[in-house]
Design a protein around this motif. Structure first.
Motif, PDB file in Angstrom:
ATOM      1  N   ALA A 120       0.839  -1.208   0.000  1.00 47.40           N
ATOM      2  CA  ALA A 120       0.000   0.000   0.000  1.00 47.40           C
ATOM      3  C   ALA A 120       0.865   1.246   0.000  1.00 47.40           C
ATOM      4  CB  ALA A 120      -0.936   0.003   1.222  1.00 47.40           C
ATOM      5  N   GLY A 121       1.938   1.195  -0.793  1.00 48.00           N
ATOM      6  CA  GLY A 121       2.907   2.272  -0.788  1.00 48.00           C
ATOM      7  C   GLY A 121       2.497   3.474  -1.609  1.00 48.00           C
ATOM      8  N   GLY A 122       1.520   3.318  -2.457  1.00 45.58           N
ATOM      9  CA  GLY A 122       1.086   4.453  -3.247  1.00 45.58           C
ATOM     10  C   GLY A 122       1.866   4.592  -4.529  1.00 45.58           C
ATOM     11  N   LEU A 123       1.547   5.655  -5.234  1.00 50.83           N
ATOM     12  CA  LEU A 123       2.069   5.844  -6.569  1.00 50.83           C
ATOM     13  C   LEU A 123       3.563   6.146  -6.575  1.00 50.83           C
ATOM     14  CD1 LEU A 123       1.386   6.032  -9.550  1.00 50.83           C
ATOM     15  CD2 LEU A 123       0.828   8.428  -9.199  1.00 50.83           C
ATOM     16  N   TYR A 124       4.021   6.970  -5.648  1.00 50.51           N
ATOM     17  CA  TYR A 124       5.422   7.387  -5.679  1.00 50.51           C
ATOM     18  C   TYR A 124       6.363   6.237  -5.343  1.00 50.51           C
ATOM     19  CZ  TYR A 124       3.565  12.066  -6.078  1.00 50.51           C
ATOM     20  OH  TYR A 124       2.893  13.177  -6.525  1.00 50.51           O
ATOM     21  N   VAL A 125       5.928   5.339  -4.462  1.00 47.06           N
ATOM     22  CA  VAL A 125       6.731   4.149  -4.205  1.00 47.06           C
ATOM     23  C   VAL A 125       6.803   3.289  -5.459  1.00 47.06           C
ATOM     24  CG1 VAL A 125       6.937   2.065  -2.791  1.00 47.06           C
ATOM     25  CG2 VAL A 125       6.154   4.195  -1.762  1.00 47.06           C
ATOM     26  N   THR A 126       5.670   3.205  -6.201  1.00 50.09           N
ATOM     27  CA  THR A 126       5.657   2.462  -7.460  1.00 50.09           C
ATOM     28  C   THR A 126       6.676   3.024  -8.437  1.00 50.09           C
ATOM     29  OG1 THR A 126       3.294   2.046  -7.161  1.00 50.09           O
ATOM     30  CG2 THR A 126       4.200   1.662  -9.344  1.00 50.09           C
ATOM     31  N   LEU A 127       6.699   4.348  -8.575  1.00 49.30           N
ATOM     32  CA  LEU A 127       7.641   4.971  -9.483  1.00 49.30           C
ATOM     33  C   LEU A 127       9.077   4.761  -9.031  1.00 49.30           C
ATOM     34  CD1 LEU A 127       5.755   8.337 -10.097  1.00 49.30           C
ATOM     35  CD2 LEU A 127       5.761   6.305 -11.518  1.00 49.30           C
ATOM     36  N   LEU A 128       9.315   4.854  -7.737  1.00 44.71           N
ATOM     37  CA  LEU A 128      10.659   4.648  -7.210  1.00 44.71           C
ATOM     38  C   LEU A 128      11.136   3.227  -7.477  1.00 44.71           C
ATOM     39  CD1 LEU A 128      13.098   5.625  -5.621  1.00 44.71           C
ATOM     40  CD2 LEU A 128      11.910   4.983  -3.512  1.00 44.71           C
ATOM     41  N   VAL A 129      10.265   2.251  -7.219  1.00 48.74           N
ATOM     42  CA  VAL A 129      10.623   0.860  -7.487  1.00 48.74           C
ATOM     43  C   VAL A 129      10.883   0.656  -8.978  1.00 48.74           C
ATOM     44  CG1 VAL A 129       9.781  -1.520  -7.437  1.00 48.74           C
ATOM     45  CG2 VAL A 129       9.426  -0.037  -5.472  1.00 48.74           C
ATOM     46  N   GLY A 130      10.066   1.297  -9.834  1.00 42.03           N
ATOM     47  CA  GLY A 130      10.281   1.187 -11.267  1.00 42.03           C
ATOM     48  C   GLY A 130      11.637   1.720 -11.690  1.00 42.03           C
ATOM     49  N   VAL A 131      12.054   2.856 -11.129  1.00 38.86           N
ATOM     50  CA  VAL A 131      13.360   3.428 -11.440  1.00 38.86           C
ATOM     51  C   VAL A 131      14.481   2.492 -10.996  1.00 38.86           C
ATOM     52  CG1 VAL A 131      14.939   5.311 -10.919  1.00 38.86           C
ATOM     53  CG2 VAL A 131      12.549   5.800 -11.392  1.00 38.86           C
ATOM     54  N   VAL A 132      14.358   1.972  -9.782  1.00 45.82           N
ATOM     55  CA  VAL A 132      15.404   1.092  -9.249  1.00 45.82           C
ATOM     56  C   VAL A 132      15.505  -0.189 -10.075  1.00 45.82           C
ATOM     57  CG1 VAL A 132      16.083  -0.299  -7.259  1.00 45.82           C
ATOM     58  CG2 VAL A 132      15.224   2.021  -6.922  1.00 45.82           C
ATOM     59  N   MET A 135      17.197   0.502 -13.385  1.00 46.31           N
ATOM     60  CA  MET A 135      18.651   0.600 -13.233  1.00 46.31           C
ATOM     61  C   MET A 135      19.273  -0.783 -13.055  1.00 46.31           C
ATOM     62  SD  MET A 135      18.834   3.936 -10.727  1.00 46.31           S
ATOM     63  CE  MET A 135      20.609   3.769 -10.530  1.00 46.31           C
ATOM     64  N   ALA A 136      18.591  -1.630 -12.300  1.00 41.70           N
ATOM     65  CA  ALA A 136      19.114  -2.981 -12.095  1.00 41.70           C
ATOM     66  C   ALA A 136      19.137  -3.768 -13.397  1.00 41.70           C
ATOM     67  CB  ALA A 136      18.272  -3.707 -11.045  1.00 41.70           C
ATOM     68  N   PHE A 137      18.055  -3.680 -14.169  1.00 43.56           N
ATOM     69  CA  PHE A 137      18.009  -4.381 -15.458  1.00 43.56           C
ATOM     70  C   PHE A 137      19.110  -3.878 -16.393  1.00 43.56           C
ATOM     71  CE2 PHE A 137      13.158  -4.958 -14.820  1.00 43.56           C
ATOM     72  CZ  PHE A 137      13.399  -6.023 -13.972  1.00 43.56           C
ATOM     73  N   ASN A 138      19.314  -2.557 -16.420  1.00 45.44           N
ATOM     74  CA  ASN A 138      20.359  -1.997 -17.282  1.00 45.44           C
ATOM     75  C   ASN A 138      21.741  -2.472 -16.871  1.00 45.44           C
ATOM     76  OD1 ASN A 138      18.792  -0.486 -19.078  1.00 45.44           O
ATOM     77  ND2 ASN A 138      18.653   1.239 -17.666  1.00 45.44           N
ATOM     78  N   THR A 139      21.970  -2.561 -15.570  1.00 48.22           N
ATOM     79  CA  THR A 139      23.271  -3.000 -15.083  1.00 48.22           C
ATOM     80  C   THR A 139      23.557  -4.446 -15.482  1.00 48.22           C
ATOM     81  OG1 THR A 139      23.090  -1.507 -13.189  1.00 48.22           O
ATOM     82  CG2 THR A 139      24.693  -3.289 -13.029  1.00 48.22           C
ATOM     83  N   VAL A 140      22.568  -5.319 -15.293  1.00 50.17           N
ATOM     84  CA  VAL A 140      22.743  -6.719 -15.680  1.00 50.17           C
ATOM     85  C   VAL A 140      22.928  -6.853 -17.184  1.00 50.17           C
ATOM     86  CG1 VAL A 140      21.665  -9.004 -15.692  1.00 50.17           C
ATOM     87  CG2 VAL A 140      21.430  -7.530 -13.692  1.00 50.17           C
ATOM     88  N   SER A 141      22.155  -6.088 -17.958  1.00 49.95           N
ATOM     89  CA  SER A 141      22.279  -6.138 -19.419  1.00 49.95           C
ATOM     90  C   SER A 141      23.669  -5.700 -19.862  1.00 49.95           C
ATOM     91  CB  SER A 141      21.218  -5.250 -20.071  1.00 49.95           C
ATOM     92  OG  SER A 141      19.919  -5.685 -19.756  1.00 49.95           O
ATOM     93  N   THR A 142      24.172  -4.610 -19.271  1.00 52.22           N
ATOM     94  CA  THR A 142      25.506  -4.121 -19.637  1.00 52.22           C
ATOM     95  C   THR A 142      26.583  -5.146 -19.308  1.00 52.22           C
ATOM     96  OG1 THR A 142      24.790  -1.845 -19.233  1.00 52.22           O
ATOM     97  CG2 THR A 142      27.155  -2.257 -19.285  1.00 52.22           C
ATOM     98  N   PHE A 143      26.467  -5.800 -18.164  1.00 48.43           N
ATOM     99  CA  PHE A 143      27.444  -6.830 -17.781  1.00 48.43           C
ATOM    100  C   PHE A 143      27.436  -7.989 -18.774  1.00 48.43           C
ATOM    101  CE2 PHE A 143      28.158 -10.888 -15.541  1.00 48.43           C
ATOM    102  CZ  PHE A 143      29.497 -10.723 -15.216  1.00 48.43           C
ATOM    103  N   LEU A 144      26.238  -8.455 -19.143  1.00 48.90           N
ATOM    104  CA  LEU A 144      26.147  -9.571 -20.091  1.00 48.90           C
ATOM    105  C   LEU A 144      26.649  -9.178 -21.477  1.00 48.90           C
ATOM    106  CD1 LEU A 144      22.674 -11.099 -19.111  1.00 48.90           C
ATOM    107  CD2 LEU A 144      24.946 -12.000 -18.580  1.00 48.90           C
ATOM    108  N   GLU A 145      26.397  -7.922 -21.887  1.00 51.10           N
ATOM    109  CA  GLU A 145      26.850  -7.479 -23.204  1.00 51.10           C
ATOM    110  C   GLU A 145      28.365  -7.508 -23.312  1.00 51.10           C
ATOM    111  OE1 GLU A 145      25.125  -3.650 -23.624  1.00 51.10           O
ATOM    112  OE2 GLU A 145      23.089  -4.410 -24.007  1.00 51.10           O
ATOM    113  N   ARG A 146      29.051  -7.238 -22.210  1.00 46.78           N
ATOM    114  CA  ARG A 146      30.517  -7.247 -22.225  1.00 46.78           C
ATOM    115  C   ARG A 146      31.083  -8.657 -22.389  1.00 46.78           C
ATOM    116  NH1 ARG A 146      32.660  -2.369 -20.572  1.00 46.78           N
ATOM    117  NH2 ARG A 146      31.163  -0.899 -19.675  1.00 46.78           N
ATOM    118  N   LEU A 147      30.261  -9.660 -22.140  1.00 47.44           N
ATOM    119  CA  LEU A 147      30.713 -11.036 -22.257  1.00 47.44           C
ATOM    120  C   LEU A 147      30.407 -11.649 -23.619  1.00 47.44           C
ATOM    121  CD1 LEU A 147      29.514 -12.384 -18.762  1.00 47.44           C
ATOM    122  CD2 LEU A 147      31.740 -11.414 -19.372  1.00 47.44           C
ATOM    123  N   LEU A 148      29.673 -10.922 -24.462  1.00 50.34           N
ATOM    124  CA  LEU A 148      29.239 -11.484 -25.736  1.00 50.34           C
ATOM    125  C   LEU A 148      30.359 -11.458 -26.771  1.00 50.34           C
ATOM    126  CD1 LEU A 148      25.681  -9.870 -26.111  1.00 50.34           C
ATOM    127  CD2 LEU A 148      26.230 -12.182 -25.347  1.00 50.34           C
TER     128      LEU A 148
END
Length: 302
Positions: A120-132, A135-148
């Protein structure tokens, strides 16, 4: 709206009919698939951005902030890391489109349910979680791309750009059906969206179930953005760009004017831009790269 509709028809007709050489039917098949992709992308990105701005009461944010584009990039990167770049060509088709869309919509649905029901965190918590998460997805993607392998990386990079000119025409009927269904639901709720502009307290006072409508609208945004991203690739700032222009040109805050204006501006931007890029400059680059560049500048300026 009438002027925008006329310009949309003119630009689309210009792209389809200008400078056709050789077999007319073959040219129409190629350009028709691209025109269909333009309509789907314009509708999905424009409508999703306007709805998202309404329910968040913030015209700076965009659905991409919830991590949809980042999730799409991560899915493609993991696929290439596990099976190689050739898998992107081997798995083209409607089943892959449906699977990618279901995964992204499922992610969004689970996120909303967890935040609104459990926390029941509301909209702003939703947006914050989405941002985090983005960033996490981008970090994992960048790490995997370096191994290709370099070849696999090139194939992956090509798949991660918006690709209006290489859409499978067999996927368009499903795309049109999804857009039509969402369009009917949104249009029947256009007055509810006007009420949501008033904020939670005032919207509730006039009889709107704010949480229910918020959940429905966010689910529709998730479906539109997910389907558009799976079909034509990420388009981070395009929806924000046309929505921002629609607010200035519609002449009203009502969604009955803003939504059609945003869609028509999206068609004008895509069809007109592709016409100039392909028929006047004879360039073979990605139109979406140019639109993202312009949209990013507008985003920073605003």
């Amino acid at each position: 709206i009438a002027i925008a509709a006329l310009l949309a028809v003119v630009t689309m007709a210009g792209y389809l009919g200008w400078n056709i050489r050789g077999n007319f039917e073959f040219a129409m098949q190629l350009r028709g698939a691209t025109a269909g992709a333009m309509l789907v992308a314009a509708f999905a990105q424009a409508v999703a951005a306007v709805i998202f701005h309404t329910v968040t009461a913030n015209r700076i944010l965009s659905p991409s902030v919830m991590g949809f584009d980042s999730l799409f990039v991560l899915m493609q990167t993991v696929l290439v890391a596990l099976f190689g770049g050739q898998v992107l060509a081997d798995t083209q088709g409607t089943p892959r489109l449906v699977v990618q869309t279901l995964v992204m919509v499922g992610f969004a649905t689970l996120l909303y349910r967890w935040l609104f029901v459990r926390l029941a965190g509301g909209l702003y918590v939703t947006l914050l979680v989405g941002v985090v998460l983005g960033m996490a997805f981008n970090t994992v993607s960048t790490f995997l791309e370096r191994l290709l392998h370099p070849t696999d990386y090139d194939l992956l990079s090509l798949a991660l750009f918006g690709r209006l000119t290489s859409v499978d025409a067999a996927q368009l009927p499903l795309a049109f059906a999804v857009c039509a269904a969402v369009g009917v639901v949104v249009w029947r709720r256009r007055h509810v969206l006007d009420g949501l502009l008033l904020g939670r307290e005032l919207a509730t006072s006039i009889g709107i179930d704010h949480r229910r409508e918020l959940t429905i609208m966010l689910a529709l945004v998730a479906l539109l953005v997910s389907f558009s991203t799976a079909l034509v690739g990420p388009m981070t700032f395009f929806g924000f760009l046309v929505a921002t222009l629609a607010y200035q040109l519609a002449g009203s805050h009502q969604h009955a004017q803003v939504l059609p204006m945003a869609f028509l501006l999206g068609v004008i931007g895509l069809a007109g831009g592709q016409f100039v890029l392909q028929h006047l400059f004879y360039a073979s680059g990605f139109l979406t790269v140019i639109l993202e560049f312009v949209g990013g500048i507008v985003f920073l300026a605003i």
